[in-house]
Design an enzyme around this catalytic site. Structure first.
Site, PDB file in Angstrom:
ATOM      1  N   GLU A 331      -0.338  55.580  20.515  1.00 22.78           N
ATOM      2  CA  GLU A 331      -0.594  56.890  19.914  1.00 22.78           C
ATOM      3  C   GLU A 331       0.256  57.947  20.627  1.00 22.78           C
ATOM      4  O   GLU A 331       1.014  58.689  20.001  1.00 22.78           O
ATOM      5  CB  GLU A 331      -2.078  57.214  20.042  1.00 22.78           C
ATOM      6  N   HIS A 332       0.109  58.056  21.936  1.00 26.67           N
ATOM      7  CA  HIS A 332       0.881  58.997  22.751  1.00 26.67           C
ATOM      8  C   HIS A 332       1.784  58.199  23.686  1.00 26.67           C
ATOM      9  O   HIS A 332       1.304  57.289  24.381  1.00 26.67           O
ATOM     10  CB  HIS A 332      -0.029  59.870  23.618  1.00 26.67           C
TER      11      HIS A 332
END
Length: 439
Positions: A331-332
């Site tokens: 995601e990040h």
């Protein structure tokens, strides 16, 4: 505190696959419970929402008062500190500027061959539901990341669902943020029951065409279940991150960054990926001290993550580290290497990429302007983060002159006959002959 340590070079395929799965295991485990919740809401509507709020949130709600009223919005504006309101306004302005740049032209058209005009018309989705979680905290930033692009896209009906607090109210900052972004329809409903309400509709909660927003395994499972009834949007489940380091990375900086997503909850995933065993040791030492300083329950969340879905992955070299990142599709992705832009071109799968020493994950979460609602569970391989495009749809259009009909007609007839569609071929031939007569 125990911190998982994975030596990629010695891990077999099965062990590597388990590392990739993350909280997907939790999502599969709650499928049966979620199915019952969705069925309850589908049959019971607002009454079921109130009963489920009492069961899961410990809150008694009036089934006829699930929507936040004007007095609650007004009270929320009085409750939040002025400095918080000012910070929120600055964040909204930056997020709005970033997303305004994403807006496509309303219409475009070309002439691919003489006499034929083709194009697209972009229009907003008529109604969307925004899911703003609350279980392990209050998230006005999530409200902002969802509401700003939805409003910019021109969605006519925007409905927010968010879990009520212990006193039955919506988080004050989230209410104020909704109004700042231009949204006033906020429902006191969370979890799988909120997804069901948005998908099927109740007396209070309008049925919508699409649902966007992150959530826990129950929310993720509910989105899977209502697929086909409503567009459930991108898969955005429990938080996750990778901090990618080469041997030049500051271990204290890396330790601070990897803890960020871990404090969201025990079902989060947070990994350091590096080819330097010495750096891995140094980061782990700092992580222990930083986690110990956190208040409860964030400390316990991090301890669970770093002995569960998180930890440190040691790879043979930077190339192997990048390959792991692309396979994991976080995601990040936080990039702490000597030349971050050289790595950017090699990253294929990540919800967002935060480059260099100064681009802290919290900056991206709150104030840089980029959207922080991102695909999780490896879905960054095929999904993008939330943008105005999530709230828009495209319709193709075309116009054909008599000259154009004579140009394209033979092609349509030939393909229709080959595919065994005589009515197609007859209609195409008729249109072509008719255009010749009109000429």
């Amino acid at each position: 505190m125990r911190i998982n340590r994975f030596d990629l070079a010695t891990m077999g395929p099965a062990d590597q696959e388990r590392l990739m799965r993350r909280a997907e295991v939790d999502i599969e485990a709650v499928d049966a419970d979620v199915r019952r919740i969705v069925d309850d809401v589908r049959r019971g509507g607002d009454q079921a929402l109130a009963e489920l709020a009492e069961r899961f949130d410990g809150v008694r709600l009036d089934p006829g008062a699930l929507a936040a009223g004007p007095d609650e919005f007004a009270r929320a504006e009085r409750e939040i500190p002025p400095e918080l309101a000012a910070a929120m306004e600055k964040a909204v302005a930056r997020v709005r500027r970033h997303h305004e740049a994403q807006l496509p032209p309303a219409t475009w058209m070309i002439e691919p061959t003489p006499g034929v005009m083709t194009g697209e018309r972009v229009t907003p989705i008529e109604s969307v539901g925004l899911y703003v979680p609350r279980g392990k905290g209050a998230f006005p930033s999530v409200m902002m990341m969802l509401a700003v692009p939805a409003v910019l896209a021109g969605v006519e009906t925007i409905v927010v669902c968010t879990p009520p607090g212990p006193d039955g109210s919506v988080d004050a900052a989230s209410l104020v943020m909704a109004r700042m972004c231009g949204v006033t329809s906020v429902m006191k409903a969370g979890g799988a029951q909120a997804i069901a309400a948005l998908a099927y509709g109740t007396a209070t909660v309008p049925r919508v065409r699409k649902i966007v927003g992150p959530g826990n395994p129950y929310v993720a499972a509910a989105k899977r279940l209502v697929y086909g009834v409503v567009d459930p949007g991108l898969p955005a489940g429990p938080s996750e991150s990778i901090v990618l380091c080469d041997e030049t990375a500051d271990p204290v900086l890396a330790a601070h960054e990897v803890i960020v997503e871990a404090e969201h909850g025990p079902d989060s995933a947070a990994l350091v990926v590096t080819s330097s065993p010495a750096l891995a040791d140094a980061i782990a030492k700092v992580m222990v001290d930083l986690v110990a300083e956190l208040p409860s329950p964030r400390r316990e969340f991090c301890e669970k993550v770093f002995s569960g879905y998180g930890g440190i992955v040691v790879t043979p070299d930077l190339t192997a580290s990048i390959a792991f990142v692309n396979r994991y599709a976080p995601e990040h992705l936080r990039v702490l290497v000597s030349d971050p832009f050289s790595v950017l071109n090699k990253i294929r799968n990540a919800g967002e990429v935060l480059l260099g020493e100064n681009a802290s994950i919290p900056y991206g979460n709150f104030t840089l302007g980029v959207n922080a609602i991102l695909p999780t569970g490896g879905h960054a391989k095929s999904y993008s983060g939330v943008s105005v495009h999530d709230f828009l749809k495209r319709s193709s259009f075309c116009y054909v002159t008599p000259e154009g009909a004579r140009t394209v007609g033979d092609v349509a007839v030939a393909l229709a006959e080959y595919e065994g569609f005589p009515a197609h071929a007859r209609a195409a031939r008729f249109a072509m002959d008719r255009s010749a007569e009109s000429h």
